[in-house]
Structures are given as C-alpha cells and as structure tokens.
Write an enzyme that holds these catalytic residues in place. Structure first.
Site, PDB file in Angstrom:
ATOM      1  N   GLN A 143     -18.113  -6.235  -0.392  1.00 32.64           N
ATOM      2  CA  GLN A 143     -17.247  -7.045  -1.248  1.00 32.64           C
ATOM      3  C   GLN A 143     -16.839  -8.369  -0.598  1.00 32.64           C
ATOM      4  O   GLN A 143     -16.069  -9.126  -1.168  1.00 32.64           O
ATOM      5  CB  GLN A 143     -16.025  -6.249  -1.704  1.00 32.64           C
ATOM      6  N   VAL A 190       4.324  -5.526  -4.772  1.00 36.19           N
ATOM      7  CA  VAL A 190       5.501  -5.486  -3.890  1.00 36.19           C
ATOM      8  C   VAL A 190       5.577  -6.834  -3.182  1.00 36.19           C
ATOM      9  O   VAL A 190       4.563  -7.344  -2.703  1.00 36.19           O
ATOM     10  CB  VAL A 190       5.388  -4.342  -2.864  1.00 36.19           C
ATOM     11  N   HIS A 206       0.842  -1.206   0.000  1.00 35.98           N
ATOM     12  CA  HIS A 206       0.000   0.000   0.000  1.00 35.98           C
ATOM     13  C   HIS A 206       0.876   1.254   0.000  1.00 35.98           C
ATOM     14  O   HIS A 206       0.570   2.241  -0.669  1.00 35.98           O
ATOM     15  CB  HIS A 206      -0.865   0.065   1.266  1.00 35.98           C
ATOM     16  N   GLN A 264      -1.165  -4.177  -8.795  1.00 39.66           N
ATOM     17  CA  GLN A 264      -1.317  -5.250  -9.774  1.00 39.66           C
ATOM     18  C   GLN A 264      -1.557  -6.618  -9.124  1.00 39.66           C
ATOM     19  O   GLN A 264      -1.986  -7.553  -9.788  1.00 39.66           O
ATOM     20  CB  GLN A 264      -0.076  -5.322 -10.668  1.00 39.66           C
TER      21      GLN A 264
HETATM   22  O1  PAF Z   1      -8.042  -3.694  -2.943  1.00 35.95           O
HETATM   23  C1  PAF Z   1      -8.666  -3.267  -1.956  1.00 35.95           C
HETATM   24  O2  PAF Z   1      -8.086  -3.016  -0.872  1.00 35.95           O
HETATM   25  C2  PAF Z   1     -10.164  -3.049  -2.026  1.00 35.95           C
HETATM   26  O3  PAF Z   1     -10.756  -4.011  -2.839  1.00 35.95           O
HETATM   27  C3  PAF Z   1     -10.548  -1.624  -2.485  1.00 35.95           C
HETATM   28  C4  PAF Z   1     -10.084  -1.348  -3.889  1.00 35.95           C
HETATM   29  C5  PAF Z   1      -9.956  -0.615  -1.525  1.00 35.95           C
HETATM   30  C6  PAF Z   1     -12.083  -1.477  -2.462  1.00 35.95           C
HETATM   31  O4  PAF Z   1     -12.611  -1.717  -1.209  1.00 35.95           O
END
Ligand code: PAF
Length: 280
Positions: free
Chosen positions: A61, A176, A37, A148
């Site tokens: 999600q 990474v 991140h 990616q």
């Molecule tokens: O990759 C993630 O951490 C999540 O799927 C995102 C893009 C922040 C959406 O909640």
C-alpha cells in the site's frame, strides 16, 4: 495476550475459539499505535467476546518514494499497549507470510478508489484491500473496526466486504484528536515540536469551513479557499493536495455543501503528508 505470527496458527486459533462459541472482533493496524488505534480496541472489546489486533506494515500500500522503509516500527511498545488495553490475540505476520513467493492475486475496488487518496497515491488502495481481504480470510472475525480518519479507506473496505460477501459487521469509529484538534496519526511522530504545533492548521481550516457553512456558505469552491487560507495563517508553508466535498455515505462528489456532507483533505505540513476530514 497471545502473539501469533503464522497465518496457519492464527486460523487454527480462530477455529478453536469459534468452536467454543466465541465471537471475534478484529482491529487491523500497521503498528506505531496511538490513542486512535486504542479507541478502536476499546470498541472491539465492547463488540465481541475476543479482541484480535493485527500489526503488519503492508508494503503493497506504499508507493515508490513513500515512507515504507522509514515507517515507525516498535513491536515491543505496540504489544505492551495492546496488552494493557485488553487485547486477547495479536496477529503479527511477516511480509513472506502475507505475500508468499509468487504472490499475484490482488483485490481492488474499482471506482471509489480512483479519486482523492487514490489519485494522489496510485496503487495504494489495491494494497489496502488486498491485505485486509487476506487478514479477514485468516482471522474470520464477526466484527471489524476501522477509523474515520482514513475515511476513503473505510468506505472502500466497507464496499469490498459488501461486494465479496464477507460475513462481518463493519464498524467505522470516530477520529480521535489531540487536545488542540490534530487528528492522531502515526505520521505525527515525524514532526519536530515546532512543526507539530503548526500541524493543527488542517483542523483549524476544517472547523472554519463548518462555521462558514453554519453561517450560510454553500459554495464548494469558497469553502476550499477558506480552508486553505485559514490553514496558511497557522502554517504558511502548508501545501494542499486536495480539498473535496462528498456525500458521507456514497462518496459521490457534491456540487454544493449540505448538512451531513463530508469535507476531506490531504496536505503536506513541513513535508509530512497528512489527511483529515470533518462532517458538516
Ligand atoms: O489504516 C491502516 O493502518 C492500514 O491501511 C490497514 C487498514 C491496517 C491496512 O494495512
């Protein structure tokens, strides 16, 4: 670094920055931050005047029985990391801010979300596209950055931005990896040290595939078998959900390996579901 919780205040802050002539880059996250991140944050800082990050563990999600409730959450630590890395504003909404009572509007990308992660995790991408559409509407960034490692997610979101005419530059940044090659993931925290050592099996399989391709192998089936067997030498209990070869840009499945193709996989390593990929 400012922390903003309300979508209204966030939009207001953005309006002020835009009025002052600033460009904005957004890194959307679900927290549990790691170096992967933070590399996206570095990229954001190079791409615009103001760096925004969002932290929101997005319930829509996660499927039933997935790790939404147990997903690692540590805002204090995450905020310290983001501050240290030079983020200007963190958007930290609550579930009721993103999904107000009566919420019933979703965004979905239709075809490319049906396979691989979409097939293994029904509804997952609808949740991802909906929350990212909303984050883009609230923060209106000039640039948005994804990793990616979540390759199908990145392509899906890029498709959404194109189809819905979001005026945003879309960047997909490289994965990474830990020193031994394991792709960084918030879910790596679930491993004991012994299990963690075996999690390297996925990249070992993928690298063996790349080597075989360089030596002339072009069969998708043979490469899938090679990845599985190489991974099992490191982690005998690994359980694959899929190994797939697709065109890097279009995500179309390929019948034979070719230079530039993408190999993606998902597997359970000691019960933890991991994904990884490698480009040939
Ligand atoms: O990759 C993630 O951490 C999540 O799927 C995102 C893009 C922040 C959406 O909640």
């Amino acid at each position: 670094m400012r922390t903003i919780r309300s979508p209204k205040k966030m939009s207001q802050a953005v309006r002020e920055l835009v009025a002052a002539g600033k460009t904005l880059a957004l890194v959307p996250t679900m927290g549990a931050l790691h170096e992967g991140h933070l590399a996206l944050v570095d990229r954001a800082r190079k791409s615009a005047d103001v760096t925004l990050a969002s932290i929101f563990v997005n319930p829509t999600q996660f499927g039933p029985g997935e790790d939404y409730l147990n997903y690692p959450r540590d805002n204090r630590r995450d905020l310290a990391l983001l501050r240290e890395r030079g983020v200007d504003i963190v958007f930290l909404p609550q579930v009721k801010d993103i999904y107000p009572e009566g919420f019933e509007t979703y965004v979905s990308v239709e075809k490319m979300t049906q396979t691989l992660e979409g097939a293994s995790r029904p509804g997952h991408f609808r949740g991802v596209t909906t929350v990212v559409a909303k984050l883009l509407n609230i923060t209106r960034p000039d640039v948005v950055i994804f990793g990616q490692k979540d390759y199908q997610q990145a392509l899906t979101l890029r498709r959404m931005c194109l189809d819905l005419a979001y005026p945003v530059k879309f960047i997909i940044a490289p994965t990474v990896r830990e020193r031994d090659g394991l792709a960084m993931s918030s879910r790596n925290q679930y491993f004991s040290p012994e299990q963690r050592a075996e999690a390297v099996c996925l990249i070992i399989g993928l690298r063996a595939a790349r080597k075989a391709f360089k030596a002339g192998e072009t069969s998708v089936r043979a490469i899938g078998e090679l990845i599985r067997s190489e991974a099992k030498t490191v982690c005998p209990t690994v359980k694959f959900e899929y190994v797939a070869v697709t065109d890097f840009e279009t995500f179309a499945p390929l019948k034979a390996l070719k230079k530039g193709a993408m190999i993606s996989l998902a597997a359970r390593v000691h019960g933890v579901r991991l994904i990884d990929n490698l480009r040939l």
